[in-house]
Design a protein around this motif. Structure first.
Motif, PDB file in Angstrom:
ATOM      1  N   ASN A 230      12.637  20.827  11.243  1.00  0.00           N
ATOM      2  CA  ASN A 230      13.337  21.573  10.200  1.00  0.00           C
ATOM      3  C   ASN A 230      14.799  21.757  10.585  1.00  0.00           C
ATOM      4  OD1 ASN A 230      10.886  21.724   8.995  1.00  0.00           O
ATOM      5  ND2 ASN A 230      10.566  23.900   9.385  1.00  0.00           N
ATOM      6  N   SER A 231      15.518  22.490   9.774  1.00  0.00           N
ATOM      7  CA  SER A 231      16.956  22.668   9.988  1.00  0.00           C
ATOM      8  C   SER A 231      17.277  23.194  11.383  1.00  0.00           C
ATOM      9  CB  SER A 231      17.520  23.637   8.950  1.00  0.00           C
ATOM     10  OG  SER A 231      17.523  23.068   7.679  1.00  0.00           O
ATOM     11  N   TYR A 232      18.291  22.568  11.960  1.00  0.00           N
ATOM     12  CA  TYR A 232      18.815  23.062  13.209  1.00  0.00           C
ATOM     13  C   TYR A 232      19.802  24.197  12.950  1.00  0.00           C
ATOM     14  CZ  TYR A 232      17.309  18.814  15.669  1.00  0.00           C
ATOM     15  OH  TYR A 232      16.589  17.807  16.226  1.00  0.00           O
ATOM     16  N   LYS A 233      19.949  25.041  13.937  1.00  0.00           N
ATOM     17  CA  LYS A 233      21.064  25.976  13.953  1.00  0.00           C
ATOM     18  C   LYS A 233      21.887  25.639  15.192  1.00  0.00           C
ATOM     19  CE  LYS A 233      22.375  30.668  12.960  1.00  0.00           C
ATOM     20  NZ  LYS A 233      21.933  31.991  12.484  1.00  0.00           N
ATOM     21  N   LYS A 234      23.101  25.165  14.966  1.00  0.00           N
ATOM     22  CA  LYS A 234      23.936  24.761  16.090  1.00  0.00           C
ATOM     23  C   LYS A 234      24.470  25.993  16.812  1.00  0.00           C
ATOM     24  CE  LYS A 234      25.453  20.487  13.844  1.00  0.00           C
ATOM     25  NZ  LYS A 234      26.619  19.724  13.343  1.00  0.00           N
ATOM     26  N   ILE A 235      24.389  25.960  18.135  1.00  0.00           N
ATOM     27  CA  ILE A 235      24.843  27.086  18.938  1.00  0.00           C
ATOM     28  C   ILE A 235      26.042  26.678  19.810  1.00  0.00           C
ATOM     29  CG2 ILE A 235      24.174  28.896  20.561  1.00  0.00           C
ATOM     30  CD1 ILE A 235      22.636  28.971  17.921  1.00  0.00           C
ATOM     31  N   SER A 274       9.744  27.454   7.735  1.00  0.00           N
ATOM     32  CA  SER A 274      10.731  27.195   6.678  1.00  0.00           C
ATOM     33  C   SER A 274      11.813  28.265   6.609  1.00  0.00           C
ATOM     34  CB  SER A 274      10.025  27.087   5.325  1.00  0.00           C
ATOM     35  OG  SER A 274       9.513  28.343   4.922  1.00  0.00           O
ATOM     36  N   PHE A 275      11.635  29.363   7.335  1.00  0.00           N
ATOM     37  CA  PHE A 275      12.616  30.441   7.257  1.00  0.00           C
ATOM     38  C   PHE A 275      13.807  30.161   8.167  1.00  0.00           C
ATOM     39  CE2 PHE A 275       8.639  32.590   6.038  1.00  0.00           C
ATOM     40  CZ  PHE A 275       9.035  33.132   4.831  1.00  0.00           C
ATOM     41  N   PRO A 276      15.017  30.389   7.690  1.00  0.00           N
ATOM     42  CA  PRO A 276      16.186  30.194   8.561  1.00  0.00           C
ATOM     43  C   PRO A 276      16.174  31.191   9.718  1.00  0.00           C
ATOM     44  CG  PRO A 276      16.820  31.260   6.496  1.00  0.00           C
ATOM     45  CD  PRO A 276      15.392  30.845   6.340  1.00  0.00           C
ATOM     46  N   ILE A 277      16.809  30.815  10.801  1.00  0.00           N
ATOM     47  CA  ILE A 277      16.919  31.695  11.967  1.00  0.00           C
ATOM     48  C   ILE A 277      18.054  32.680  11.706  1.00  0.00           C
ATOM     49  CG2 ILE A 277      17.466  31.782  14.437  1.00  0.00           C
ATOM     50  CD1 ILE A 277      16.155  28.973  14.639  1.00  0.00           C
ATOM     51  N   THR A 278      17.745  33.961  11.738  1.00  0.00           N
ATOM     52  CA  THR A 278      18.751  34.986  11.454  1.00  0.00           C
ATOM     53  C   THR A 278      19.691  35.161  12.645  1.00  0.00           C
ATOM     54  OG1 THR A 278      17.424  36.809  12.348  1.00  0.00           O
ATOM     55  CG2 THR A 278      17.062  36.201  10.020  1.00  0.00           C
TER      56      THR A 278
END
Length: 422
Positions: A230-235, A274-278
């Protein structure tokens, strides 16, 4: 049994001609896609009437493992174990021609050939397709694979892809040329040490690191960010600490199985993945990664960079890279698995054990040429191909050019070599 599930089972039996089979088991699974949608599938195992489970627990030859999307009623895969089928009046191709098979795939998937998928490779009784957008390759790419036996009967079908709507694609004319991106392509030439297992030695090779260049040249997208998640969150954050954490870290076995009910499926309940990382979860994940590093790598403050976070099978995965990499083609990586509910690390994977085997290889020969000379030898061998690339920040597909090269230069001899030969 729920009547809606029974309807899907009956549809499957009829579609694939499974009169000589019995339904051994069925389960509902769910997964997320790049767009944070949740897809529910019914997975069935059909055993030939004369077979039972093998002594080692494996499915007997001829077993039909079939998956169907619960909501669209489209089959996503149908695999007959070991390519053996006892299906009667099931899916078969009378003439076994490419056009006949393509028409069947279009009918089954509602996809259009050379618009959403195109032929990648054709082998004996096998066709391999790749996902595309108006004929242009896609990254991350989906695929369709189909095999049939000597009688033309289907033995393997798998369809895996995103197939975005037109609204998700930024339409524009491709305008990149190698001359326009030559300066960026040159930056991608890296000196790497390629291992030869056969010769037990390392070769110093100038090779091209793949990259996607935006059509308007405003930014690039690294090749490494693409995988089937699923979608990555770039850090992109180095992890520092002042002192070690003097506690033992106990690895916990990951629970990768999820029981999904019929009610959840037909209510289209969103998968936790499916939930985005807050932002709050992100901060707690960073702390969880830092605590693990303080325990397992106490003297390596500042030596690791947290690259991305993403959800996978009920956990949050943190991908890390060593801050200072050596020149070897396989780089030091760390993956930390974080409990998504309590937000503390429960397991991790370090590829150091794989890299250590190269320590016994013969060291590479002395470098005799510079990067400039290597680039001159390779510049006519570069590939620049258009790709529609999913931009996780824009949540859309953007047109890019993929810079790549199948060749490298031996830095000790100056010889141009095919990388596949290493």
């Amino acid at each position: 049994m729920d009547t809606r599930i029974k309807e899907l089972i009956d549809l499957t039996e009829k579609k694939f001609g499974l009169e000589n089979y019995y339904l051994h088991s069925h389960d509902i699974f769910r997964r997320g896609d790049f767009f944070n949608n949740t897809i529910y599938t019914l997975c069935m195992e059909w055993f030939p009437n004369h077979e039972t489970v093998e002594k080692d627990g494996s499915n007997p030859d001829g077993t039909a493992v079939i998956e169907i999307d619960i909501h669209s009623h489209k089959f996503t895969s149908a695999i007959f174990v070991k390519g053996k089928t006892y299906a009667h009046n099931g899916v078969a191709f009378a003439n076994s021609t490419k056009n006949e098979i393509i028409k069947w795939i279009e009918q089954e998937t509602d996809l259009v050939y050379e618009k959403q998928f195109k032929l990648r490779k054709e082998e004996e009784r096998e066709l391999h397709f790749m996902e595309c957008i108006d004929g242009v390759a896609v990254s991350p790419s989906g695929y369709i694979e189909l095999r049939y036996n000597e009688e033309g009967k289907l033995t393997y079908f798998s369809n895996h892809g995103q197939y975005p709507s037109k609204e998700m694609v930024i339409e524009e004319d491709y305008s990149l040329t190698f001359e326009k991106v030559k300066h960026l392509a040159k930056e991608q030439v890296k000196l790497l040490e390629y291992p030869s297992h056969e010769e037990k030695r390392l070769f110093p090779i100038f090779a091209v690191e793949e990259i996607y260049i935006r059509n308007d040249q405003t930014y690039t997208i690294p090749f490494e960010f693409f995988a089937d998640v699923n979608s990555y969150k770039k850090i992109e954050q180095p992890i520092h600490w002042d002192e070690p954490l003097k506690q033992t870290f106990d690895r916990k076995e990951l629970n990768l199985t999820e029981e999904v009910t019929v009610e959840q499926a037909y209510a289209s309940e969103p998968s936790p993945d499916s939930f985005p990382i807050t932002n709050e979860e992100q901060e707690k994940c960073i702390e969880a990664v830092r605590d693990l590093l303080r325990q397992k790598y106490p003297n390596e403050t500042g030596k690791w960079i947290l690259k991305t976070l993403h959800r996978e099978k009920g956990y949050i995965h943190a991908a890390l890279r060593a801050n200072k990499q050596d020149k070897r083609v396989f780089q030091r990586k760390l993956m930390v698995m974080i409990d998504a509910e309590h937000l503390h690390a429960v397991n991790y994977m370090d590829n150091l054990f794989m890299l250590e085997m190269f320590n016994e290889f013969q060291e590479p020969e002395k470098i005799m040429i510079e990067k400039e000379e290597a680039f001159d030898k390779l510049k006519d061998l570069f590939m620049l191909k258009p790709y529609h690339v999913y931009d996780f920040d824009k949540k859309q597909y953007v047109l890019c050019g993929k810079v790549d090269c199948d060749y490298g230069v031996n830095a000790a001899t100056g010889e141009v070599i095919a990388l596949n030969d290493l």
